[in-house]
Design a protein around this motif. Structure first.
Motif, mmCIF file in Angstrom:
data_model
loop_
_atom_site.group_PDB
_atom_site.id
_atom_site.type_symbol
_atom_site.label_atom_id
_atom_site.label_comp_id
_atom_site.label_asym_id
_atom_site.label_seq_id
_atom_site.Cartn_x
_atom_site.Cartn_y
_atom_site.Cartn_z
ATOM 1 N N GLN A 1 0.834 -1.328 -0.021
ATOM 2 C CA GLN A 1 -0.137 -0.119 -0.380
ATOM 3 C C GLN A 1 0.809 1.020 0.097
ATOM 4 N N GLN A 2 2.151 1.801 0.641
ATOM 5 C CA GLN A 2 2.899 2.784 0.749
ATOM 6 C C GLN A 2 3.864 2.355 -0.742
ATOM 7 N N VAL A 3 3.764 1.501 -1.156
ATOM 8 C CA VAL A 3 4.770 1.620 -2.484
ATOM 9 C C VAL A 3 3.521 2.335 -3.668
ATOM 10 N N LYS A 4 2.123 1.500 -3.446
ATOM 11 C CA LYS A 4 1.067 1.872 -4.293
ATOM 12 C C LYS A 4 0.737 3.305 -4.148
ATOM 13 N N ALA A 5 0.866 4.023 -2.890
ATOM 14 C CA ALA A 5 0.317 5.395 -2.688
ATOM 15 C C ALA A 5 1.418 6.429 -2.955
ATOM 16 N N TYR A 6 3.054 5.752 -3.056
ATOM 17 C CA TYR A 6 4.312 6.505 -3.856
ATOM 18 C C TYR A 6 3.345 6.515 -5.276
ATOM 19 N N LEU A 7 4.144 5.633 -5.614
ATOM 20 C CA LEU A 7 3.402 5.932 -6.692
ATOM 21 C C LEU A 7 2.383 6.878 -7.848
ATOM 22 N N GLU A 8 1.576 6.485 -6.654
ATOM 23 C CA GLU A 8 0.140 7.417 -7.348
ATOM 24 C C GLU A 8 0.261 8.826 -7.033
ATOM 25 N N ALA A 9 1.393 9.260 -6.040
ATOM 26 C CA ALA A 9 1.630 10.546 -6.037
ATOM 27 C C ALA A 9 2.497 11.736 -6.339
ATOM 28 N N ASP A 10 2.918 10.367 -7.254
ATOM 29 C CA ASP A 10 4.343 11.056 -8.608
ATOM 30 C C ASP A 10 4.766 9.621 -9.299
ATOM 31 N N PRO A 11 3.223 10.654 -10.136
ATOM 32 C CA PRO A 11 2.601 9.582 -11.333
ATOM 33 C C PRO A 11 4.780 9.613 -12.556
ATOM 34 N N GLN A 12 5.284 10.528 -12.131
ATOM 35 C CA GLN A 12 5.847 10.855 -13.385
ATOM 36 C C GLN A 12 7.586 10.206 -12.876
ATOM 37 N N PHE A 13 6.904 9.545 -11.672
ATOM 38 C CA PHE A 13 8.417 7.964 -11.391
ATOM 39 C C PHE A 13 8.903 7.155 -12.666
ATOM 40 N N PHE A 14 7.547 6.782 -13.486
ATOM 41 C CA PHE A 14 8.577 5.806 -14.388
ATOM 42 C C PHE A 14 8.536 6.670 -15.593
ATOM 43 N N GLU A 15 8.580 7.849 -15.953
ATOM 44 C CA GLU A 15 9.194 8.457 -16.789
ATOM 45 C C GLU A 15 10.424 8.804 -16.420
ATOM 46 N N ARG A 16 10.963 8.917 -15.660
ATOM 47 C CA ARG A 16 11.854 8.866 -14.719
ATOM 48 C C ARG A 16 13.539 7.527 -14.504
ATOM 49 N N GLN A 17 12.145 6.337 -14.731
ATOM 50 C CA GLN A 17 13.103 5.102 -14.901
ATOM 51 C C GLN A 17 12.975 4.752 -16.288
ATOM 52 N N SER A 18 12.414 4.908 -17.694
ATOM 53 C CA SER A 18 11.956 4.327 -18.524
ATOM 54 C C SER A 18 13.398 3.562 -19.008
ATOM 55 N N ASP A 19 14.855 3.487 -18.405
ATOM 56 C CA ASP A 19 15.367 2.496 -18.649
ATOM 57 C C ASP A 19 15.070 1.616 -18.296
ATOM 58 N N TRP A 20 15.007 1.394 -16.590
ATOM 59 C CA TRP A 20 14.589 0.359 -15.423
ATOM 60 C C TRP A 20 13.377 -0.158 -15.904
ATOM 61 N N LEU A 21 12.841 0.581 -16.030
ATOM 62 C CA LEU A 21 11.509 0.175 -16.341
ATOM 63 C C LEU A 21 10.552 -1.156 -18.064
ATOM 64 N N ALA A 22 11.967 -1.043 -18.889
ATOM 65 C CA ALA A 22 11.756 -1.294 -19.756
ATOM 66 C C ALA A 22 12.640 -3.128 -19.422
ATOM 67 N N ASN A 23 13.444 -3.037 -18.390
ATOM 68 C CA ASN A 23 13.827 -3.980 -17.753
ATOM 69 C C ASN A 23 13.128 -4.760 -17.234
ATOM 70 N N VAL A 24 12.050 -4.383 -16.512
ATOM 71 C CA VAL A 24 11.189 -5.241 -15.742
ATOM 72 C C VAL A 24 10.411 -6.446 -16.551
ATOM 73 N N ARG A 25 10.853 -7.447 -15.586
ATOM 74 C CA ARG A 25 10.126 -8.439 -15.823
ATOM 75 C C ARG A 25 9.633 -9.388 -15.080
ATOM 76 N N PHE A 26 8.136 -10.073 -15.619
ATOM 77 C CA PHE A 26 6.701 -10.668 -14.784
ATOM 78 C C PHE A 26 7.141 -12.249 -14.519
ATOM 79 N N THR A 27 6.332 -13.187 -14.315
ATOM 80 C CA THR A 27 6.843 -13.832 -14.092
ATOM 81 C C THR A 27 5.471 -15.249 -14.896
#
Length: 235
Positions: A22-48
């Motif tokens: 919930q804390q992680v979710k609240a932080y991301l909702e409060a900072d919508p530009q997070f994924f734009e700043r972390q685009s390189d990292w986001l491209a490497n995120v993998r899910f099972t």
């Protein structure tokens, strides 16, 4: 040596950060530009994925969209089927209304209701019974036990407009003779002087959660036609 082993063990353990979901979710909702700043990292995120193994975030999003589109198509198909069925019921009710107008007896009314609604509603039986001794305008299929019918109506309806559910063998025999019925809908008509019964071979067809909108319209229509018939007969 001991120090190195401890360091290796610590490095192998996942990093423990004192944040819950919930804390992680609240932080991301409060900072919508997070994924734009972390685009390189986001491209490497993998899910099972249970079937495809490791997939990217983009693939996961596409899968999610496909699932949502499939659900929407199923909902639209279901709504179209319901709309088509309701249109058929509406047209049949219009046909029933026209067919009832020239009826000269309750027996004719009963026959028209049976002919038009039995197949449409997928029913095994539709019967109509008097709750008083008005023998001059009731169907004469067999001797009418008014007291038993009145007691059944009082017990099953109990001042409610409808009853939906199962009946015991005695009630089924009284209302439907030997016709196969596993669940029934009961209602009274024309100042509660007539009992109308619908029977189905499906034990779950008539249940307390059934929508009564169309039954309300049918009840008003039949009550009005029966009242007009009685007024014509008695001047």
């Amino acid at each position: 040596m001991s120090h190195d082993a401890t360091s290796d063990s610590a490095a192998a353990e996942p990093l423990q950060i004192g944040l819950d979901d919930q804390q992680v979710k609240a932080y991301l909702e409060a900072d919508p530009q997070f994924f734009e700043r972390q685009s390189d990292w986001l491209a490497n995120v993998r899910f099972t994925h249970t079937q495809r193994g490791s997939i990217s975030l983009v693939d996961r999003q596409l899968d999610k969209l496909r699932e949502q589109n499939t659900l929407l198509r199923e909902e639209i198909t279901e709504l179209m089927a319901i709309a088509k069925h309701n249109e058929a019921i509406y047209n049949s009710f219009c046909q029933l209304y026209v067919a009832l107008l020239p009826c000269q007896s309750i027996n004719e009314i009963h026959q028209k209701v049976q002919q038009i609604l039995t197949d449409l509603l997928g029913l095994s039986a539709i019967t109509m019974w008097p709750l008083s001794g008005q023998q001059d305008w009731v169907p004469r299929r067999k001797p009418v036990d008014h007291e038993a019918l009145k007691a059944l109506a009082d017990r099953r309806l109990s001042h409610q407009p409808y009853y939906f559910g199962r009946l015991n063998e005695m009630d089924k025999a009284l209302l439907f003779d030997d016709q196969p019925v596993e669940s029934a809908a009961l209602m009274t008509l024309e100042d509660e002087s007539i009992l109308l019964a619908f029977g189905s071979t499906d034990s779950s067809h008539f249940n307390p959660n059934l929508d009564v909108l169309l039954l309300d319209q049918l009840r008003l229509l039949l009550s009005a036609v029966l009242k007009q018939l009685r007024e014509r007969r008695h001047g």
